[in-house]
Motif scaffolding. Structure first.
Motif, PDB file in Angstrom:
ATOM      1  N   GLY A   1      -5.216   8.231   3.981  1.00 17.79           N
ATOM      2  CA  GLY A   1      -4.419   9.340   4.497  1.00 17.79           C
ATOM      3  C   GLY A   1      -3.752  10.100   3.373  1.00 17.79           C
ATOM      4  N   GLY A   2      -3.259   9.365   2.357  1.00 18.21           N
ATOM      5  CA  GLY A   2      -2.683  10.043   1.211  1.00 18.21           C
ATOM      6  C   GLY A   2      -3.719  10.858   0.476  1.00 18.21           C
TER       7      GLY A   2
ATOM      8  N   TRP B   1      -7.798  -3.212   6.044  1.00 18.24           N
ATOM      9  CA  TRP B   1      -8.122  -1.900   6.590  1.00 18.24           C
ATOM     10  C   TRP B   1      -6.885  -1.068   6.864  1.00 18.24           C
ATOM     11  CZ3 TRP B   1      -6.442  -0.704  11.482  1.00 18.24           C
ATOM     12  CH2 TRP B   1      -6.112  -1.770  12.312  1.00 18.24           C
ATOM     13  N   ARG B   2      -5.760  -1.716   7.154  1.00 20.64           N
ATOM     14  CA  ARG B   2      -4.560  -0.923   7.426  1.00 20.64           C
ATOM     15  C   ARG B   2      -4.090  -0.204   6.169  1.00 20.64           C
ATOM     16  NH1 ARG B   2      -2.331  -1.973  12.495  1.00 20.64           N
ATOM     17  NH2 ARG B   2      -2.966  -3.968  13.342  1.00 20.64           N
ATOM     18  N   GLY B   3      -3.985  -0.970   5.080  1.00 23.39           N
ATOM     19  CA  GLY B   3      -3.568  -0.350   3.829  1.00 23.39           C
ATOM     20  C   GLY B   3      -4.570   0.691   3.362  1.00 23.39           C
ATOM     21  N   ALA B   4      -5.870   0.390   3.564  1.00 20.51           N
ATOM     22  CA  ALA B   4      -6.896   1.327   3.121  1.00 20.51           C
ATOM     23  C   ALA B   4      -6.782   2.644   3.883  1.00 20.51           C
ATOM     24  CB  ALA B   4      -8.282   0.723   3.315  1.00 20.51           C
TER      25      ALA B   4
ATOM     26  N   VAL C   1      -2.754   8.190   8.754  1.00 24.58           N
ATOM     27  CA  VAL C   1      -1.597   7.315   8.565  1.00 24.58           C
ATOM     28  C   VAL C   1      -1.248   6.620   9.877  1.00 24.58           C
ATOM     29  CG1 VAL C   1       0.870   7.331   8.115  1.00 24.58           C
ATOM     30  CG2 VAL C   1      -0.656   8.561   6.604  1.00 24.58           C
ATOM     31  N   LEU C   2      -1.288   7.387  10.975  1.00 24.26           N
ATOM     32  CA  LEU C   2      -0.988   6.785  12.284  1.00 24.26           C
ATOM     33  C   LEU C   2      -1.996   5.709  12.638  1.00 24.26           C
ATOM     34  CD1 LEU C   2       0.112   9.694  14.620  1.00 24.26           C
ATOM     35  CD2 LEU C   2       1.475   7.800  13.778  1.00 24.26           C
ATOM     36  N   SER C   3      -3.261   5.938  12.279  1.00 22.57           N
ATOM     37  CA  SER C   3      -4.264   4.942  12.677  1.00 22.57           C
ATOM     38  C   SER C   3      -4.130   3.665  11.876  1.00 22.57           C
ATOM     39  CB  SER C   3      -5.668   5.517  12.542  1.00 22.57           C
ATOM     40  OG  SER C   3      -5.839   6.083  11.286  1.00 22.57           O
ATOM     41  N   SER C   4      -3.374   3.699  10.761  1.00 20.28           N
ATOM     42  CA  SER C   4      -3.181   2.437  10.038  1.00 20.28           C
ATOM     43  C   SER C   4      -2.257   1.509  10.797  1.00 20.28           C
ATOM     44  CB  SER C   4      -2.645   2.689   8.636  1.00 20.28           C
ATOM     45  OG  SER C   4      -1.285   3.031   8.680  1.00 20.28           O
ATOM     46  N   PHE C   5      -1.550   2.046  11.813  1.00 19.19           N
ATOM     47  CA  PHE C   5      -0.687   1.201  12.637  1.00 19.19           C
ATOM     48  C   PHE C   5      -1.339   0.848  13.950  1.00 19.19           C
ATOM     49  CE2 PHE C   5       2.830   1.428   9.888  1.00 19.19           C
ATOM     50  CZ  PHE C   5       2.905   2.706   9.381  1.00 19.19           C
ATOM     51  N   ALA C   6      -2.656   0.981  14.044  1.00 20.47           N
ATOM     52  CA  ALA C   6      -3.328   0.843  15.334  1.00 20.47           C
ATOM     53  C   ALA C   6      -3.190  -0.546  15.916  1.00 20.47           C
ATOM     54  CB  ALA C   6      -4.805   1.175  15.166  1.00 20.47           C
TER      55      ALA C   6
ATOM     56  N   PRO D   1       0.816  -1.212   0.000  1.00 18.74           N
ATOM     57  CA  PRO D   1       0.000   0.000   0.000  1.00 18.74           C
ATOM     58  C   PRO D   1       0.843   1.252   0.000  1.00 18.74           C
ATOM     59  CG  PRO D   1       0.033  -0.931   2.182  1.00 18.74           C
ATOM     60  CD  PRO D   1       0.823  -1.863   1.325  1.00 18.74           C
ATOM     61  N   LEU D   2       2.129   1.106   0.324  1.00 18.26           N
ATOM     62  CA  LEU D   2       2.989   2.283   0.390  1.00 18.26           C
ATOM     63  C   LEU D   2       3.164   2.903  -0.987  1.00 18.26           C
ATOM     64  CD1 LEU D   2       4.220   3.318   2.976  1.00 18.26           C
ATOM     65  CD2 LEU D   2       6.392   2.328   2.310  1.00 18.26           C
ATOM     66  N   LYS D   3       3.130   2.060  -2.031  1.00 19.69           N
ATOM     67  CA  LYS D   3       3.343   2.612  -3.370  1.00 19.69           C
ATOM     68  C   LYS D   3       2.261   3.604  -3.771  1.00 19.69           C
ATOM     69  CE  LYS D   3       5.280  -1.744  -4.696  1.00 19.69           C
ATOM     70  NZ  LYS D   3       4.840  -2.976  -5.363  1.00 19.69           N
ATOM     71  N   PRO D   4       0.960   3.260  -3.696  1.00 21.00           N
ATOM     72  CA  PRO D   4      -0.037   4.281  -4.045  1.00 21.00           C
ATOM     73  C   PRO D   4       0.036   5.492  -3.126  1.00 21.00           C
ATOM     74  CG  PRO D   4      -1.084   2.151  -3.698  1.00 21.00           C
ATOM     75  CD  PRO D   4       0.339   1.998  -3.337  1.00 21.00           C
ATOM     76  N   PHE D   5       0.351   5.238  -1.846  1.00 16.65           N
ATOM     77  CA  PHE D   5       0.412   6.337  -0.895  1.00 16.65           C
ATOM     78  C   PHE D   5       1.475   7.346  -1.308  1.00 16.65           C
ATOM     79  CE2 PHE D   5       0.111   8.529   2.995  1.00 16.65           C
ATOM     80  CZ  PHE D   5       1.378   8.752   3.483  1.00 16.65           C
ATOM     81  N   ILE D   6       2.670   6.835  -1.623  1.00 15.66           N
ATOM     82  CA  ILE D   6       3.751   7.747  -1.993  1.00 15.66           C
ATOM     83  C   ILE D   6       3.423   8.438  -3.311  1.00 15.66           C
ATOM     84  CG2 ILE D   6       6.164   7.819  -2.718  1.00 15.66           C
ATOM     85  CD1 ILE D   6       6.838   5.973  -0.538  1.00 15.66           C
ATOM     86  N   ALA D   7       2.765   7.716  -4.212  1.00 12.22           N
ATOM     87  CA  ALA D   7       2.378   8.335  -5.484  1.00 12.22           C
ATOM     88  C   ALA D   7       1.458   9.529  -5.233  1.00 12.22           C
ATOM     89  CB  ALA D   7       1.687   7.312  -6.385  1.00 12.22           C
TER      90      ALA D   7
END
Lengths: 277, 467
Positions: free
Chosen positions: B181-182, B173-176, B100-105, A213-219
């Protein structure tokens, strides 16, 4: 035949409508090996003949010696048969009346785990995930298996207390897989053990690494930074044109230019006059 | 260009860069209101993962909503002090970090803090300044601009809901939450779009008023203190002026008109959230199928958007502009009336018109809230006033659904809840209406009294001339 174990199934009433081929389906959940009586009650036949014939099929194949002649009984024709059901006898049983092809199908099977996720469960390395199975009836016990190609491997909590936790509460069960790694991906099978046969369902687990998921986020973040920079830069570039100072500057320059132009024109006309002379 | 003075005061552009501001506010509404509504999609995942039941996870939604509204005055304060641009960029940054922080909950309490408080605070910092900016940039087409900007919540929910579902399926849900957040960091882009503008110091936009309607009263502006700072660039002020200015900023709180409006908003917020929460349970209770009940909510959402834009466009027409307040009262009153009819509707076919009407008027009044507020307090104080207005929405939003639930539990039917909602909405509308009528009578009396002094002074002028 042990009469204590005879279980009278719900009986189905078929009303015959002219020209209509109705197929009625009844689902019965069988938990233990037993004898079951299936009953088909046919009413409302146009000619009211004194008797009709009916027979039974299992999974589409006619059962031998199952054909019976049914006498009329108060405008009803009742066809019934008792079956001894063990694990191999589970299937679709149908009673068919020869005269008008009216049919009722009884689906005899262990309870089916219906609310199954058809999409895989996704989780991340190092995280934990909960897989759940639920049923309407309570089995004797639940077992979880991990599928390795065609084989099933029983998940033993006492052998791997750090990796697995199994919670069983009557008709539901939860498998918690801890400390996920990529090898934990695959098919997990929850098996509800009944006397007659276990009922199984599978859940697929996918374990991803954090970079996915980091890839779309950074994009998206890069896009945001680029847009913000562009907008602020555009504003700064447009801004000097609105300043009074640069307006004066601009007007000064333009007036100089016009003066030069007019000088140039004058010079030209002067030269022309000279030439003409 | 000729309008620009040396001091930099401009008339509201009513277009041009204003439309970029509307686009920015639209995206702000999508990122704040729509994302808040989509958070409830995560609840099932949270319940599974943290092994908690519905009430534990439902607190997250209430926290976000409540924090967004409660901290709205803070948002308008920062918008006034620094600039709206800085406030929105800061808000975007905060809410993005919260998600973003809540994805590490690791626990539900952690989620309350990051998702509930931090993200809610970020949203609060964005929401009010963005809406205030639209009001600054538009005058003639204010209602239409607001309609378009506020339709972001409906359109955003419509589009984001399936997208969030898809994200959860692919990334869990974490990735989502990380990707969300982005997405929310796009609020910073909206903030960059909010170019500061300094309006003329007096009220640049003539209020849509006829002399009888008291809503045209403007707060006294003191020219010595640069009030254009409400939306303008940073100016050099010393501490004394700053103190004086903060008194000046909240001066509108003492206006009787604003107090009445505030009271009506309290009643409005108590009534308007209940049907959204209890329509589907009521439909299921009455015998409508699950899919049909969900369809009712979709109809509500879509017609909400239509109501936003069309009602905004309508009330910008010259013939209706003078009667904007009456249009607002009408929309709220009709909404309340719809709610009162609910006990008579017990099939899907009958509930569809209810959804349509309620959705339309809900969209209508939402678009008109900032317009009506700016009509009363003027453009200079719009930011602070909006902060207070949304703050007043917070507590009823938090409190009225549980009260509705308690009513359902004690009476056993949903009738009482819908009646409560209907009466709250109708009384909100009646409050404004009765005050308007009283003012009109007062004006008529004053006019009839003041005619005589005019006559006398006229005679006095004539008499010396003739003598």
């Amino acid at each position: 035949m042990d009469w204590n174990q005879v279980w009278f199934a719900d009986w189905a009433t078929i009303s015959w409508h002219t020209g209509q081929n109705q197929v009625i389906i009844e689902e019965l959940a069988i938990l233990t090996p037993q004898d079951i009586e299936l009953l088909c009650n046919l009413t409302d036949i146009p000619n009211n003949p004194p008797y009709i014939t009916g027979y039974w099929t299992k999974d589409g194949q006619e059962i031998e010696n199952s054909e019976e002649t049914v006498n009329r009984n108060n405008e009803q024709y009742i066809l019934k048969k008792t079956f001894s059901i063990h694990a191999r006898d589970l299937g679709n049983y149908s009673c068919i009346f020869r005269e008008n092809q009216a049919q009722v199908t009884f689906v005899l099977d262990v309870p089916v785990i219906k609310d199954k996720r058809d999409k895989p469960v996704v989780s991340y390395t190092g995280d934990s995930v909960v897989l759940e199975c639920k049923l309407k009836h309570t089995p004797n016990t639940w077992n979880w298996y991990k599928a390795n190609n065609t084989e099933k491997e029983l998940i033993n909590v006492t052998a791997n207390p750090l990796n697995y936790k199994i919670f069983i509460n009557g008709n539901e069960t939860k498998l918690t897989v801890l400390n996920l790694t990529e090898e934990d991906s695959g098919k997990y099978i929850c098996s509800a053990e009944f006397d007659i046969k276990p009922s199984e369902s599978y859940i697929e687990l996918r374990v991803l690494s954090y970079t996915e998921p980091l890839k779309p986020f950074i994009a998206i973040v890069v896009e945001v930074i680029v847009l913000v920079t562009l907008i602020l830069l555009w504003e700064k570039c447009n801004k000097p044109q609105n300043d009074n100072f640069s307006n004066d500057l601009c007007s000064e320059q333009t007036s100089n230019l016009t003066r030069d132009e007019s000088n140039g024109v004058e010079n030209n006309t002067a030269r022309q006059r000279k030439l003409e002379h | 260009m000729t309008q620009e003075k040396k001091k930099g005061g401009v008339l509201p552009p009513d277009g041009g860069w204003g439309w970029m501001i509307v686009a920015g506010c639209f995206v702000v509404t999508v990122c704040t209101r729509a994302v808040t509504r989509c958070i409830s999609i995560f609840f099932v995942e949270f319940q599974m993962h943290f092994a908690r039941d519905y009430s534990g996870t439902a607190w997250i939604h209430s926290l976000v909503d409540c924090t967004t509204m409660l901290c709205a005055p803070l948002g308008s304060l920062i918008g006034n002090r620094l600039s709206c641009r800085v406030a929105v960029i800061l808000g975007g940054f905060l809410s993005s970090i919260g998600l973003v922080l809540s994805s590490f909950a690791t626990s539900l309490k952690y989620l309350y803090l990051t998702l509930g408080v931090l993200t809610g605070l970020g949203f609060a910092l964005c929401y009010t300044p963005a809406i205030a900016m639209v009001g600054i940039y538009f005058c003639e087409r204010k209602a239409l601009a607001y309609g378009i900007a506020m339709s972001g919540s409906g359109i955003g929910t419509f589009i984001l809901a399936p997208v969030v579902q898809l994200l959860i399926e692919h990334y869990s849900w974490r990735g989502a939450l990380l990707i969300l957040g982005g997405f929310v960091s796009n609020l910073c882009v909206c903030g960059a779009l909010l170019r500061p503008i300094i309006l003329k110091e007096e009220e640049a936009c003539p209020l849509p008023v006829d002399s009888e309607c008291e809503y045209g009263v403007k707060p006294p502006t003191v020219n010595s203190v640069p009030t254009g700072k409400a939306v303008g660039d940073k100016l050099e002020l010393d501490a004394k002026q700053r103190c004086f200015q903060s008194m000046q900023e909240y001066h509108f709180l003492l206006m009787p008109d604003f107090l009445v409006l505030a009271g009506s908003f309290l009643l409005l917020a108590s009534g308007c959230s209940l049907p959204f929460v209890y329509l589907v349970p009521y439909a299921l209770d009455v015998g409508v199928g699950h899919q049909h009940a969900a369809f009712l909510m979709s109809i509500l959402g879509v017609i909400d958007i239509i109501g936003n834009i069309t009602f905004g466009w309508l009330t910008d027409r010259r013939c209706l502009k003078k009667y904007r307040n009456i249009c607002y009262m009408f929309a709220v009153g009709m909404e309340g009336l719809c709610c009162l009819f609910i006990p008579l509707l017990h099939t899907f076919v009958l509930l569809v018109p209810f959804s349509v009407l309620y959705g339309y008027f809900d969209g209508a009044y939402v678009a008109l809230i900032p317009v009506v507020t700016s009509d009363i307090v003027g453009t200079t104080y719009l930011s602070s006033a909006l902060g207070v207005v949304y703050f007043l929405h917070a507590v009823p939003y938090l409190v009225s659904p549980p009260i509705g639930g308690w009513l359902v539990d004690t009476t056993g039917t949903y009738t009482a809840t819908f009646f409560l909602s209907g009466f709250a909405l109708i009384s909100s509308s009646l409050l404004l209406f009765s005050v308007a009528v009283i003012r009109r009578c007062q004006r008529n009396q004053k006019n009839s009294l003041s005619k005589d002094p005019k006559l006398v002074s006229y005679l006095m002028i004539i008499i010396p001339a003739t003598s």
